[in-house]
Each structure stands twice: as C-alpha cells, then as structure tokens.
Design an enzyme around this catalytic site. Structure first.
Site, PDB file in Angstrom:
ATOM      1  N   GLU A  31      92.533  54.716 -51.387  1.00 62.14           N
ATOM      2  CA  GLU A  31      93.980  54.522 -51.438  1.00 62.14           C
ATOM      3  C   GLU A  31      94.575  55.752 -50.774  1.00 62.14           C
ATOM      4  O   GLU A  31      94.637  56.818 -51.379  1.00 62.14           O
ATOM      5  CB  GLU A  31      94.479  54.405 -52.879  1.00 62.14           C
ATOM      6  CG  GLU A  31      94.128  53.104 -53.546  1.00 62.14           C
ATOM      7  CD  GLU A  31      94.673  53.004 -54.972  1.00 62.14           C
ATOM      8  OE1 GLU A  31      95.297  53.966 -55.472  1.00 62.14           O
ATOM      9  OE2 GLU A  31      94.455  51.955 -55.589  1.00 62.14           O
ATOM     10  N   ARG A  62     100.293  69.187 -29.611  1.00 58.25           N
ATOM     11  CA  ARG A  62     101.657  68.717 -29.892  1.00 58.25           C
ATOM     12  C   ARG A  62     102.311  69.695 -30.858  1.00 58.25           C
ATOM     13  O   ARG A  62     101.742  70.021 -31.880  1.00 58.25           O
ATOM     14  CB  ARG A  62     101.636  67.319 -30.496  1.00 58.25           C
ATOM     15  CG  ARG A  62     101.005  66.256 -29.589  1.00 58.25           C
ATOM     16  CD  ARG A  62     100.976  64.904 -30.293  1.00 58.25           C
ATOM     17  NE  ARG A  62     100.247  63.910 -29.549  1.00 58.25           N
ATOM     18  CZ  ARG A  62     100.805  62.897 -28.881  1.00 58.25           C
ATOM     19  NH1 ARG A  62     102.111  62.772 -28.828  1.00 58.25           N
ATOM     20  NH2 ARG A  62     100.049  62.023 -28.255  1.00 58.25           N
ATOM     21  N   HIS A  65     106.999  71.572 -34.011  1.00 55.94           N
ATOM     22  CA  HIS A  65     108.246  70.822 -34.170  1.00 55.94           C
ATOM     23  C   HIS A  65     108.811  70.930 -35.582  1.00 55.94           C
ATOM     24  O   HIS A  65     108.078  71.155 -36.537  1.00 55.94           O
ATOM     25  CB  HIS A  65     108.003  69.329 -33.893  1.00 55.94           C
ATOM     26  CG  HIS A  65     107.416  69.047 -32.556  1.00 55.94           C
ATOM     27  ND1 HIS A  65     106.483  68.069 -32.359  1.00 55.94           N
ATOM     28  CD2 HIS A  65     107.618  69.619 -31.340  1.00 55.94           C
ATOM     29  CE1 HIS A  65     106.135  68.024 -31.075  1.00 55.94           C
ATOM     30  NE2 HIS A  65     106.811  68.957 -30.446  1.00 55.94           N
ATOM     31  N   LYS A  75     106.715  66.301 -44.797  1.00 56.80           N
ATOM     32  CA  LYS A  75     105.752  65.397 -44.164  1.00 56.80           C
ATOM     33  C   LYS A  75     104.465  65.351 -44.981  1.00 56.80           C
ATOM     34  O   LYS A  75     104.035  66.364 -45.534  1.00 56.80           O
ATOM     35  CB  LYS A  75     105.411  65.884 -42.750  1.00 56.80           C
ATOM     36  CG  LYS A  75     106.595  65.889 -41.805  1.00 56.80           C
ATOM     37  CD  LYS A  75     106.223  66.479 -40.465  1.00 56.80           C
ATOM     38  CE  LYS A  75     107.423  66.504 -39.530  1.00 56.80           C
ATOM     39  NZ  LYS A  75     107.103  67.179 -38.255  1.00 56.80           N
ATOM     40  N   HIS A 122     105.648  72.464 -37.318  1.00 54.85           N
ATOM     41  CA  HIS A 122     104.371  71.762 -37.415  1.00 54.85           C
ATOM     42  C   HIS A 122     103.853  71.383 -36.034  1.00 54.85           C
ATOM     43  O   HIS A 122     104.621  70.964 -35.161  1.00 54.85           O
ATOM     44  CB  HIS A 122     104.558  70.485 -38.256  1.00 54.85           C
ATOM     45  CG  HIS A 122     103.387  69.572 -38.173  1.00 54.85           C
ATOM     46  ND1 HIS A 122     103.381  68.454 -37.374  1.00 54.85           N
ATOM     47  CD2 HIS A 122     102.182  69.637 -38.763  1.00 54.85           C
ATOM     48  CE1 HIS A 122     102.193  67.858 -37.492  1.00 54.85           C
ATOM     49  NE2 HIS A 122     101.459  68.557 -38.319  1.00 54.85           N
ATOM     50  N   TYR A 135     101.687  60.144 -40.319  1.00 53.17           N
ATOM     51  CA  TYR A 135     102.402  60.954 -41.299  1.00 53.17           C
ATOM     52  C   TYR A 135     103.640  60.237 -41.828  1.00 53.17           C
ATOM     53  O   TYR A 135     104.292  59.482 -41.133  1.00 53.17           O
ATOM     54  CB  TYR A 135     102.756  62.335 -40.762  1.00 53.17           C
ATOM     55  CG  TYR A 135     103.605  62.393 -39.519  1.00 53.17           C
ATOM     56  CD1 TYR A 135     104.959  62.721 -39.583  1.00 53.17           C
ATOM     57  CD2 TYR A 135     103.048  62.166 -38.258  1.00 53.17           C
ATOM     58  CE1 TYR A 135     105.727  62.811 -38.438  1.00 53.17           C
ATOM     59  CE2 TYR A 135     103.810  62.261 -37.119  1.00 53.17           C
ATOM     60  CZ  TYR A 135     105.156  62.586 -37.212  1.00 53.17           C
ATOM     61  OH  TYR A 135     105.915  62.671 -36.073  1.00 53.17           O
ATOM     62  N   LYS A 172     108.263  69.037 -22.573  1.00 54.49           N
ATOM     63  CA  LYS A 172     109.168  69.568 -23.600  1.00 54.49           C
ATOM     64  C   LYS A 172     108.478  70.671 -24.406  1.00 54.49           C
ATOM     65  O   LYS A 172     109.046  71.748 -24.615  1.00 54.49           O
ATOM     66  CB  LYS A 172     109.609  68.432 -24.530  1.00 54.49           C
ATOM     67  CG  LYS A 172     110.442  68.872 -25.698  1.00 54.49           C
ATOM     68  CD  LYS A 172     110.749  67.677 -26.607  1.00 54.49           C
ATOM     69  CE  LYS A 172     111.289  68.118 -27.941  1.00 54.49           C
ATOM     70  NZ  LYS A 172     111.497  67.010 -28.856  1.00 54.49           N
ATOM     71  N   ASP A 173     107.253  70.420 -24.869  1.00 52.66           N
ATOM     72  CA  ASP A 173     106.551  71.425 -25.676  1.00 52.66           C
ATOM     73  C   ASP A 173     106.191  72.655 -24.854  1.00 52.66           C
ATOM     74  O   ASP A 173     106.195  73.774 -25.365  1.00 52.66           O
ATOM     75  CB  ASP A 173     105.303  70.830 -26.320  1.00 52.66           C
ATOM     76  CG  ASP A 173     105.635  69.917 -27.496  1.00 52.66           C
ATOM     77  OD1 ASP A 173     106.802  69.917 -27.946  1.00 52.66           O
ATOM     78  OD2 ASP A 173     104.730  69.209 -27.961  1.00 52.66           O
TER      79      ASP A 173
END
Length: 193
Positions: A31, A62, A65, A75, A122, A135, A172-173
C-alpha cells in the site's frame, strides 16, 4: 494491512517512510499510501494533487524547485521504477537546519518515500534509465509562485554523483540563480518561501 516505518532525518521535519512490502515469487504488493496509516504515524497532510514524471536516461537532473508563499507545497515522493538521488535544501529562515541539504536514494527496490515539508527546495538526479518518479502535493501547482535555485549553487556544495557539466537538464533549470542571487531579490519567511 501493514504499517509504516517512519525515520527522522538530520533535516528538521523531513521524514523517510517505508511502507510494508509483501513479496513472493510473483513480485510484491504494497500500500504505497493509506491516509489512515499515515495519520496514525503522525503524518497528517491533505494531499490534493498527484504528479508523475518519466526520465528516460540516467543523468537527468531536475531541480532545485519550490513554490512560494501560500502556494508552497508539502510533497510525498516515491520512485516506481529505477532509482534517483533525491536532494532537498531547507530554505526556511530561522530553521535550525536552514541552508542545509541532504540526499536520499529512492528506488523501486527500497520502496522508500520522502516527506518534504513546505519551505524546502527539491530536486533529483536519475541513477538509472527509465525512472518513473511520483509525488503527492498538499497544494496545487501555481505558475506564479514557481521558484528555483541552481543545482550548482556553490554555497550549498551539493555532492551530486555526476559531472554537472554533463547533466541532462532543462534550459530553465540550467539558468536558475544561485541561492545568494535568489535571496537578494526574494526575502524568505520562516515556514514558507
């Protein structure tokens, strides 16, 4: 069904969570999220949005952010296939772990999840090909509150396991400001960014 193993980390309010996993010769069952079990473990957030990204190659980076102000997000992160080094940075002014970072291996085989509170930047780098990264968030994505800092920020000295000049990243990153540059124009408020 099973319970959760909840581990504290060196960063205030960040938790590593491992759900019970039942396996046999066919595979496994778990679960991945039970509102009841999480609340019984003291993790009580109203998750309202699920996100899913696919990174097809190892070396995809990535981040880092976050969302600012009342649009900030808690998150709950996990990896369904592959493996990542997940990196978070505490940006909560006044926090005892302010400007500290940690990295955690999240993978399909360890089933670990990471609870990242509001006020953290993150990011992650893929350690394998074909990473399905999932997430939950307790706030909706808001483009106007979007923020980021460079994964190369020198004052953080993050120990990424790849050559950053060869990282596969977005335009962008690649152009995000360092933390010092960001702070000049964006004062932080404790608990949120």
């Amino acid at each position: 069904m099973g319970k959760l193993l909840v581990q504290e980390t060196n960063l205030q309010d960040v938790k590593l969570i491992t759900p019970a996993v039942y396996g046999d010769n066919r595979g496994f069952f778990t679960e991945s999220y039970s509102d009841r079990d999480f609340k019984e473990a003291g993790i009580d957030f109203d998750f309202i949005q699920d996100n899913h990204s696919l990174s097809t190659q190892a070396g995809v980076l990535r981040g880092l952010h976050f969302q600012r102000g009342d649009k900030a997000q808690t998150k709950l992160i996990r990896v369904a296939t592959g493996a990542v080094l997940d990196v978070i940075v505490d940006l909560r002014l006044g926090s005892p772990t302010y400007k500290k970072w940690e990295g955690y291996i999240l993978s399909e085989s360890n089933h670990r999840q990471l609870l990242v509170p509001k006020g953290f930047a993150h990011g992650f780098v893929t350690l394998t090909d074909n990473v399905n990264f999932l997430y939950k968030c307790d706030n909706y994505y808001a483009p106007e509150a979007d923020g980021g800092i460079s994964f190369k920020t020198p004052e953080l000295n993050i120990n990424w396991p790849i050559d950053l000049d060869k990282a596969i990243t977005s335009e962008k990153d690649a152009k995000q400001p360092t933390l010092t540059e960001f702070e000049k124009d964006n004062p932080f408020v404790y608990g949120e960014i």
